[in-house]
Structures are given as C-alpha cells and as structure tokens.
Write an enzyme that holds these catalytic residues in place. Sequence first.
Site, PDB file in Angstrom:
ATOM      1  N   LYS A 171      37.807   6.792  67.986  1.00  0.00           N
ATOM      2  CA  LYS A 171      36.762   5.795  67.759  1.00  0.00           C
ATOM      3  C   LYS A 171      36.597   4.913  68.985  1.00  0.00           C
ATOM      4  O   LYS A 171      35.476   4.707  69.462  1.00  0.00           O
ATOM      5  CB  LYS A 171      37.144   4.949  66.532  1.00  0.00           C
TER       6      LYS A 171
ATOM      7  N   ARG B 125      39.458  -2.447  63.216  1.00  0.00           N
ATOM      8  CA  ARG B 125      39.248  -1.065  62.758  1.00  0.00           C
ATOM      9  C   ARG B 125      40.325  -0.120  63.279  1.00  0.00           C
ATOM     10  O   ARG B 125      40.632  -0.114  64.465  1.00  0.00           O
ATOM     11  CB  ARG B 125      37.895  -0.556  63.249  1.00  0.00           C
TER      12      ARG B 125
ATOM     13  N   GLY C  11      39.453   8.372  55.759  1.00  0.00           N
ATOM     14  CA  GLY C  11      39.922   7.710  54.546  1.00  0.00           C
ATOM     15  C   GLY C  11      41.416   7.434  54.519  1.00  0.00           C
ATOM     16  O   GLY C  11      41.937   6.942  53.535  1.00  0.00           O
TER      17      GLY C  11
ATOM     18  N   MET D 239      43.302   5.607  56.884  1.00  0.00           N
ATOM     19  CA  MET D 239      43.771   4.324  57.410  1.00  0.00           C
ATOM     20  C   MET D 239      42.762   3.222  57.147  1.00  0.00           C
ATOM     21  O   MET D 239      41.780   3.436  56.472  1.00  0.00           O
ATOM     22  CB  MET D 239      44.125   4.489  58.868  1.00  0.00           C
TER      23      MET D 239
ATOM     24  N   ARG E 267      31.005  10.460  66.885  1.00  0.00           N
ATOM     25  CA  ARG E 267      32.024  11.450  67.258  1.00  0.00           C
ATOM     26  C   ARG E 267      31.417  12.826  67.061  1.00  0.00           C
ATOM     27  O   ARG E 267      30.411  12.984  66.369  1.00  0.00           O
ATOM     28  CB  ARG E 267      33.283  11.290  66.409  1.00  0.00           C
TER      29      ARG E 267
ATOM     30  N   HIS F 265      57.157  33.325  50.383  1.00  0.00           N
ATOM     31  CA  HIS F 265      56.910  34.768  50.286  1.00  0.00           C
ATOM     32  C   HIS F 265      55.496  35.049  49.802  1.00  0.00           C
ATOM     33  O   HIS F 265      54.752  35.821  50.401  1.00  0.00           O
ATOM     34  CB  HIS F 265      57.939  35.392  49.337  1.00  0.00           C
TER      35      HIS F 265
ATOM     36  N   ARG G 185      55.538  50.702  60.081  1.00  0.00           N
ATOM     37  CA  ARG G 185      56.875  50.720  59.501  1.00  0.00           C
ATOM     38  C   ARG G 185      57.088  52.066  58.818  1.00  0.00           C
ATOM     39  O   ARG G 185      56.135  52.665  58.321  1.00  0.00           O
ATOM     40  CB  ARG G 185      57.036  49.589  58.490  1.00  0.00           C
TER      41      ARG G 185
ATOM     42  N   ARG H 221      57.716  52.531  64.310  1.00  0.00           N
ATOM     43  CA  ARG H 221      59.060  51.969  64.387  1.00  0.00           C
ATOM     44  C   ARG H 221      60.022  52.830  63.578  1.00  0.00           C
ATOM     45  O   ARG H 221      59.793  53.070  62.391  1.00  0.00           O
ATOM     46  CB  ARG H 221      59.089  50.545  63.842  1.00  0.00           C
TER      47      ARG H 221
ATOM     48  N   GLU I 134      63.863  41.824  69.881  1.00  0.00           N
ATOM     49  CA  GLU I 134      63.948  40.904  68.746  1.00  0.00           C
ATOM     50  C   GLU I 134      65.319  40.251  68.658  1.00  0.00           C
ATOM     51  O   GLU I 134      65.642  39.588  67.679  1.00  0.00           O
ATOM     52  CB  GLU I 134      63.580  41.609  67.440  1.00  0.00           C
TER      53      GLU I 134
ATOM     54  N   GLY J   8      59.387  41.559  68.561  1.00  0.00           N
ATOM     55  CA  GLY J   8      59.426  41.346  67.113  1.00  0.00           C
ATOM     56  C   GLY J   8      59.727  39.876  66.894  1.00  0.00           C
ATOM     57  O   GLY J   8      60.876  39.471  66.767  1.00  0.00           O
ATOM     58  N   THR J   9      58.674  39.075  66.870  1.00  0.00           N
ATOM     59  CA  THR J   9      58.899  37.624  66.923  1.00  0.00           C
ATOM     60  C   THR J   9      59.456  37.047  65.622  1.00  0.00           C
ATOM     61  O   THR J   9      59.993  35.955  65.625  1.00  0.00           O
ATOM     62  CB  THR J   9      57.608  36.886  67.334  1.00  0.00           C
ATOM     63  N   ASN J  10      59.335  37.786  64.513  1.00  0.00           N
ATOM     64  CA  ASN J  10      59.967  37.293  63.280  1.00  0.00           C
ATOM     65  C   ASN J  10      61.480  37.293  63.429  1.00  0.00           C
ATOM     66  O   ASN J  10      62.143  36.274  63.250  1.00  0.00           O
ATOM     67  CB  ASN J  10      59.611  38.183  62.085  1.00  0.00           C
ATOM     68  N   ASP J  11      62.023  38.475  63.740  1.00  0.00           N
ATOM     69  CA  ASP J  11      63.470  38.551  63.893  1.00  0.00           C
ATOM     70  C   ASP J  11      63.937  37.742  65.098  1.00  0.00           C
ATOM     71  O   ASP J  11      65.003  37.132  65.064  1.00  0.00           O
ATOM     72  CB  ASP J  11      63.918  40.014  64.036  1.00  0.00           C
TER      73      ASP J  11
ATOM     74  N   TYR K 225      49.080  43.035  74.214  1.00  0.00           N
ATOM     75  CA  TYR K 225      48.383  43.110  72.934  1.00  0.00           C
ATOM     76  C   TYR K 225      49.157  42.370  71.852  1.00  0.00           C
ATOM     77  O   TYR K 225      50.371  42.195  71.971  1.00  0.00           O
ATOM     78  CB  TYR K 225      48.140  44.562  72.497  1.00  0.00           C
TER      79      TYR K 225
HETATM   80  P1  ADP Z   1      36.308   4.484  59.124  1.00  0.00           P
HETATM   81  O1  ADP Z   1      37.143   5.069  60.198  1.00  0.00           O
HETATM   82  O2  ADP Z   1      36.904   4.584  57.782  1.00  0.00           O
HETATM   83  O3  ADP Z   1      34.891   4.959  59.214  1.00  0.00           O
HETATM   84  P2  ADP Z   1      35.401   2.088  60.411  1.00  0.00           P
HETATM   85  O4  ADP Z   1      36.299   1.339  61.308  1.00  0.00           O
HETATM   86  O5  ADP Z   1      34.385   2.935  61.069  1.00  0.00           O
HETATM   87  O6  ADP Z   1      36.289   2.922  59.398  1.00  0.00           O
HETATM   88  O7  ADP Z   1      34.721   0.985  59.508  1.00  0.00           O
HETATM   89  C1  ADP Z   1      34.436   1.058  58.144  1.00  0.00           C
HETATM   90  C2  ADP Z   1      32.985   0.691  57.894  1.00  0.00           C
HETATM   91  O8  ADP Z   1      32.699  -0.600  58.417  1.00  0.00           O
HETATM   92  C3  ADP Z   1      32.026   1.625  58.578  1.00  0.00           C
HETATM   93  O9  ADP Z   1      30.931   1.837  57.750  1.00  0.00           O
HETATM   94  C4  ADP Z   1      31.619   0.865  59.809  1.00  0.00           C
HETATM   95  O10 ADP Z   1      30.363   1.258  60.264  1.00  0.00           O
HETATM   96  C5  ADP Z   1      31.640  -0.565  59.330  1.00  0.00           C
HETATM   97  N1  ADP Z   1      31.921  -1.492  60.433  1.00  0.00           N
HETATM   98  C6  ADP Z   1      33.000  -1.449  61.231  1.00  0.00           C
HETATM   99  N2  ADP Z   1      32.933  -2.412  62.172  1.00  0.00           N
HETATM  100  C7  ADP Z   1      31.785  -3.077  61.953  1.00  0.00           C
HETATM  101  C8  ADP Z   1      31.129  -4.177  62.614  1.00  0.00           C
HETATM  102  N3  ADP Z   1      31.671  -4.745  63.686  1.00  0.00           N
HETATM  103  N4  ADP Z   1      29.963  -4.590  62.134  1.00  0.00           N
HETATM  104  C9  ADP Z   1      29.420  -3.992  61.058  1.00  0.00           C
HETATM  105  N5  ADP Z   1      29.970  -2.959  60.393  1.00  0.00           N
HETATM  106  C10 ADP Z   1      31.142  -2.490  60.834  1.00  0.00           C
HETATM  107 MG    MG Z   2      33.739   4.876  60.613  1.00  0.00          MG
HETATM  108 MG    MG Z   3      62.654  43.237  62.984  1.00  0.00          MG
END
Ligand code: ADP
Ligand code: MG
Ligand code: MG
Length: 904
Positions: free
Chosen positions: A22, A91, A100, A102, A335, A451, A582, A637, A770, A791-794, A877
């Site tokens: 980010k 952030r 989701g 952190m 991203r 297994h 085999r 083999r 192996e 024979g990378t397993n053994d 190969y």
């Molecule tokens: P995540 O990685 O879970 O997307 P973000 O750090 O991007 O978390 O932020 C969570 C939400 O808050 C996102 O929708 C982001 O766009 C919004 N947000 C983050 N920083 C700001 C900011 N400075 N102003 C307005 N919205 C923000």
């Molecule tokens: Mg985000």
């Molecule tokens: Mg073997």
Amino acid sequence: MTKYVYSFLEGNRDMKDLLGGKGANLAEMVHLGLPVPPGFTITTEACRAYLEAGETPETLDVEVTAHLRKVEADMGKQLGDPTDPLLVSVRSGAKFSMPGMMETVLNIGLNDQSVEGLAQQSGNDRFAWDSYRRLIQMFGKTVLDIDGDLFADALHGLQQKNNYSGDLDMTTEDLKALVVEYKQIVKDATGEDFPQDPRKQMDLAVEAVFRSWNTDRARIYRRRERIPHDLGTAVNICTMVFGNMGDTSGTGVCFTRDPSTGHSGVYGDYLVNAQGEDVVAGIRNTLSLADLQRLDSTSYDELRAIMTKLETHYRDLCDIEFTIQQGKLWMLQTRVGKRTPAAAFRVAAQLVDERLITTDEAVTRVTGEQLTSLLFPQFDRDAHKTVLTRGMPASPGAAVGEIVLNNQQALERTQAGASVILVRRETNPDDLAGMVAAAGVLTARGGKTSHAAVVARGMGRCCVVGAEDLIVDEAAGTVHVKSINRTFTAGTVIAIDGTSGQVFEGDVPVVDSPVMTYISHGLEAGLAASIDEDTQELVKAVDRILTHADSKRRLDVRANADNPEDAERARDFGAQGIGLCRTEHMFLGDRRKLIEAVILADTDDERQEAFDALVPLQTSDFVGIFSAMDGLPVTVRLIDPPLHEFLPDLTELTAQLAVKEATGEEVTAHDRKILAAVRANHEQNPMLGLRGVRLGLKIPGLFQLQIRAIAEACLECKRQGLDPRPEIMVPLIGSVRELQIVRDEAEQIIAEVSQASGVELSLPIGNMIELPRAAMTAEDIAEESDFFSFGTNDLTQTTWGFSRDDVEASFFNEYFDNAIFGVSPFETIDMHGVGQLVELGVQKGRSTKPDLHCGVCGEHGGDPLSIHFFDSVGIDYVSCSPFRVPVARLEAGRAAISNDVTNA
Ligand code: ADP
Ligand code: MG
Ligand code: MG
C-alpha cells in the site's frame, strides 16, 4: 541510525519490502501526479523492531513527529486542533496484500473539542459527529480490543428504536447520543476514558497495526498463502479525506478490468455520503460507476483518466480505492488487482494484443496453479447449494457422489454405476483402490501433504482433507457432522469442492472445463466445447500462452506413468516421455504367487523357474508402455520397494495362524515357511533397509529378469515397426561399484538378446540420485552411468533423516508453527539443503561427463517453485504425474523467462 519513516514523496513501487504494498503504491501514485492526500509510511522494519522489543523504538517517535509536522504545514492544520483539526488514518499494509487480515483506523485526531471545531469548519454538524462515532467504534475494536458487537448492537439498537431504514436516517442528535453510548462502552470495557490526546490516539493505533501482524487469523492466512511470518507490516499515516460530507461526497472501489472475466471496461461500486469500508461492508446497496457518471461527471471523467493512466503505468489490471469529498476526487489506494484464473489468462492475452506487454511477460503473468484450476470440472456457479462443512482444499475439482466408507463399498457402488465420494478419517496406501474408483476423496484428518492429498493430486482426483468437523465411523457406516449435529449414512449423496474445501449436501450440478478439452484434444476441440465467446477467448488465451511457454522452456517435461493408459494421457497433455516408470505393480496381483516363490525358493532352480514365468508377462507389460510412448524415452526403474511389501503382514499372518491352530485347522508347511520368511524379512526401518539396488544384488536373477523383459519388449516393438526408447534406471545407488555390477550384468543380457535376434539394441543405463552419498560421489558414479535422475522424495527423506509417512502427521504442524518450514519439503524442494545436493550432483556428474543428461522424478517435478529451482541448476527435464504435465510445461516456460531476467 535506521530510517523508519518515509514520506509518500520518498517511496516508490519497488519498495514493497520496506513500505508494504500500500505504501509503495501510494508513493508511486504521488510521483504520477495523482491526487493522493499527503502522508507518510512507517516501515516494516519498525514493525519488526516493535514486535521484537515489545515497544516502539524511541527514534521512531521522533521521526514521526518530524513527518507529521511537515504534513501539518502542508495542510495548514494541526492534528486534532480544537478549532480546525487535521485528521489522519492509520492504515496497515504488508508486502503482500492480506485482505481483511489487518487493521486500519480512520478519523484519528477527533476528540470532544475537535469534533466541535470540525463541525464549525465544515459547517456540517452531522458529518463531524458521524466521523467521531466511527473513530470510537474503530479505535475501540481495533486498538482497545473491545468486542465489536457491542458497538454494532448500540448502532442497530438506535436505528431500530427509531424505525430507521439505515445509517443515513440518523440525525446529528442521534450521532451525539451514540458517541456518549460508545464512550461508555469504552469505559466499561477498559476502565478508562476514550483517549482524548490526538498524538496518543495515533501512537496507540500504530502499535495496534503492528500487533495485528501476529493475530491468529493473520498467521493462518499467511501459512495458507505461503507468506513468511517474519516480514512485518508497514503503517501508512494518511491525511483524511471525507466521503461522508453529504450528497456531493462518497467513496468507492473500482477495477480497470473485470477481475472475474477479464473484460476491459469500467467496473466498480460507489456509495454516496459514506466513508471507508462502507462500500465493502454492504451497509447499503452500492451504485455503479455509471451512476457516478450521472451524479458527478467531472469526478467520473477524472477517475476514468486516472484508471487509464494507472493501467498504462502498471501495465496490468489495477484495483483502486477512491473518495470524493464535495466534488473533489482523491486516490486512496491502488495495486495490481487480484483476479480469477480465467481472468488472469484473458487479461494477459489482451495486454499483449494492446501492445502493453510482450508475450514473454504474458507467460509470467499467469501461474501453474491458475492453469490447474481451469483444468478441473467445476460446480455450476449459479446452482443452489447447502454447505455442510468445510476442510482444506487439497486437490481442485468438483465431485458429486454417494458417501462410501471403504474400498469394498467404493468398488461395489461404482460397479453398480454410482458415482461415489470416499470419506475416511484419513487414507493410507490400502485405500488406493477406493480412491481410484471414487469421484472425490474427503478426509477428516490430515493436511495438504497427507497421503490422500498427494495421491489425489497425482491422479487429478478432487480432494478435501482435514474436515475436522466430521466423525467418520466406518463400523457404524456413518459420517457425523459435529457443528450441525447431523449424521449421514453411507449412500447419502454429497458434493465436495476441491478448490474451496466446501462440502455440500446433495447433488450439485457440475460443468466440464473447456480448457481441459483443449489440453487433451487441441485448440479446435477446445473452442468447440466452449459455451460462449468469453470461454472461447479464454481457451485461445491459454493456447497462446502455453504455446509460447513451450517455445521458451529449457526443461523438457516427462510424466510418471506405469501403464499404457496413463502414458497415453500424459502424451495427450504434452509429455515428452516417461521419466519414471515404476515396475513394482508388475509383481503384484496374480503374479504375487511367483514373487512369493522367489522369496521362498530353496534352490536356484526353483527361483529361476519363477523368474522364467515372469519374463513373458512383464515383456508384454513393457510392450504396452513402449508402444504408447512410441518414439519417446521411457525411463524404467528397476524394482525398488522392500521385499516385505510382497509378503503378508506379520501381525495379520500371526493372527491367522493362531486362529487356525485354535480351531484345530491344519497349519501347513507352506504356512510355516511363509511365516518364517515374513519374520526373516521384517525390518525396523524398511525405508533404509533391503530395497532398490540392494535387493537386486541380494537376489540373483531379479534385475536380470526385468532387464531381459525390457530388452525383449524393445525387440518386439521394433519388429512391429515401432521406435521404442527405453532407458534402464537403477534405484538407490550409493556407490559406483553397485552400479558397475548391475551394469555389467545388464550389458551381458542385452548383448545376448541382441545376438539371438540379430537386432542391434541400444539401452542407456543410468541411476537415481536419491541418497546424499550418491550426490557427493556423483563424479565417480557418472563413470558408469548414462544419465542421472534425481529422486527428490527419497533424497528429501534421507537428507533430513525422516520418513514422510511417519512425520507428516506427527510433528509437521509444530514445525510450521515454529517457522522451521514455511512449506513442507515434500511439497516444494528444500532449496538450501536438499536442493544443494541436487545442484552438486549435477555439477559433479557433468565434471565427468559434460553432456550427462539429468532429470528429476517425483512430486517436486510438478511443483512450480521447485521447477524454477531445477531450471536454475541446469536440470534437463522434470517428470511428474500426467495431470501435472500442463502445469509443468507452463512453469518451465515461466522459469526460463524469469530466470533469464534475474541472470541478465
Ligand atoms: P484495507 O487494506 O483493508 O483496504 P485501508 O487502509 O485501505 O484498509 O483502509 C480501509 C478503508 O478506509 C478503505 O476503504 C480506505 O479507502 C479508507 N481510507 C483509508 N485512509 C483514508 C483516508 N485518509 N481518507 C479517507 N478514507 C480512507
Ligand atoms: Mg484498502
Ligand atoms: Mg526412491
């Protein structure tokens, strides 16, 4: 002194290690001149320092002050100023996106005074109090660890009491009341007041983000995604912009192309008068970007232009977070976007067509795993499904069938025409027949390298493992699902999804994969099997990329196959030969009696008689395989497993004889002889015992029988006008002398067969590497060897000194938890240890014979990361199960392209 803080102006997109994805991309957008609110990034290094010491480094606080002052100067406001506050977001942002997992806290800087200042400055009371209640809610949950439901319940309680239809109905007075209630929740939960000092809010939030790196869910996610635990997360401090300032404000997310189909165009969601996560949280129905165009065409046009700019700059599909504050557009994140496997192939091909990337790059934009998931049959996405439980997805695909609990049921029901799912607590080699018969395999225990998982992947069988919610009671004929307290009997129809790990009740319709049709029958067939234009585009994209990968790769791809059917399938999938055929199955079934006779033989003549009976049988086995692989190499083999595998189990046999004795039934001399043989052949560590070449040297005639059968089969094929290319491979060589002895005898037999028939036979004789000793003395072994096959397993087992079947279930989990392994060494080759032996073996072997042909057989040959490694150490190969062949072709192409780039 370590620099812990970088302003957005100092970073760029290549600094993901330090600034997280980010932060690096925010900096990149700043350099592109895009409207990003000012801010700075605290490095992953600071996070690591914090996690190690349990407190933030003092110099970090000092650096943060300097950067904060700069932002304050830029904005002409101070953090939390009572009359006109600067607000920021804190952030999280690691190197790899962990959606989701952190935390992020918005509106830092608001307190009882500054909320009034914000109201005054913005002329919008409602907005100010809305922002404040959001801060307490997010801060309470994330930083102070208060149960989020307490806040959510208070919010919904208020809305319900007033009969509101949603958050927009709340008045300023409501929000003020909510703030009072929220503050009380904080006080009750922590015994302290909600912190009013803006800088303290910020510092506490930063620490909370650091700590969120180590939550259970984050650790579990990382293990699944193979992200190392020691990276840490960066923290971005970013000036707040407000989408909740009324009807000319809002917040949204968008993609430059459709991430599920790859269609180019405008894809996104927008929410008026909202902040941050509201869009994804589903608090209201979102609008489309077309709606935004209607509402605010200026911002929309600017956004479109930025989307094009970003896609051109990143040369890939991007996803974007944006906010509009009173008609002004702000960029908050971008991203390279996640996408479905189908979209990955289509987007890569589209970008080549648009001349944004080269075909080489297109190959690197898709992965073998993505290709795999396109090859399996799929559940109809639109079908109604009831989820019973879930386990770990171990082998992708979609399977529907009756529950069966053992081999016998599996065979009976499939012979009666039923499709079955084999459900077991866990599987072992005895369950193979059931697994072969079943459409899918479901186990209650075991991980991705258990297994069941390994075998199912090898066979291309859909498999879900470790569904711990299940109690499988074979004796009672039932499967109990604990969480919903329901019991299902054998015969009940269920469906399992090997891509998601879900288990469904009843029949779920399955659709065929056109990409699979393409892979096995060619482009025309694949296109014909496509139901719509999108799918046709997908099939064409896969064809283009795979064809290009084939043209680039240095590694040949062979298959592990022991019978004509597998050999033919492998050929259809593009295998360039068999790297491991085999031969143990050629001694099983009806022939078990003969090998038993060999083991029990008192005289050489008796033994030879049994061998003579085996020669024609095995010759015809080999004719079948050589014919299926006509014109391509087949590495055979010689027999490898310990002898006891051909004899009855000691405990069982002892019990049987005891019963016979007890019931007065006659115990024959033959019975006693077998028992004696079983006892004599019992080993403490069969893996390290009498097997491989040792067996060949110990039992005269055994290897010779096989070599004769290979030579005869070769002859027979030639008589039929075919072009057989067998290679003889000796397993478990540790010393050159072992190979020398086998080689001398083999050459003699080949010469005999040749002379008798007058047909010239050239059969290369090579060996497996192996054992560590083989790798260490490879320059000697190469003197007697025509080729090496690792024979990378053994080799993994003998290098680490553990046996896979014993250790996977017993202590691998602790090894993952302690970061001794990031991934099982049986899944991806342990490059630092076992891999070094492979590299050394290749180098030493070629120091004797510069052109020595070196291959790899075993599961690693189909594993993407391992394939990249093998390419880099000069392997010729890889050989893998037939189903993995297309994946290996693609990955070998990717390896050649990216290993070239790294070496350039
Ligand atoms: P995540 O990685 O879970 O997307 P973000 O750090 O991007 O978390 O932020 C969570 C939400 O808050 C996102 O929708 C982001 O766009 C919004 N947000 C983050 N920083 C700001 C900011 N400075 N102003 C307005 N919205 C923000
Ligand atoms: Mg985000
Ligand atoms: Mg073997």
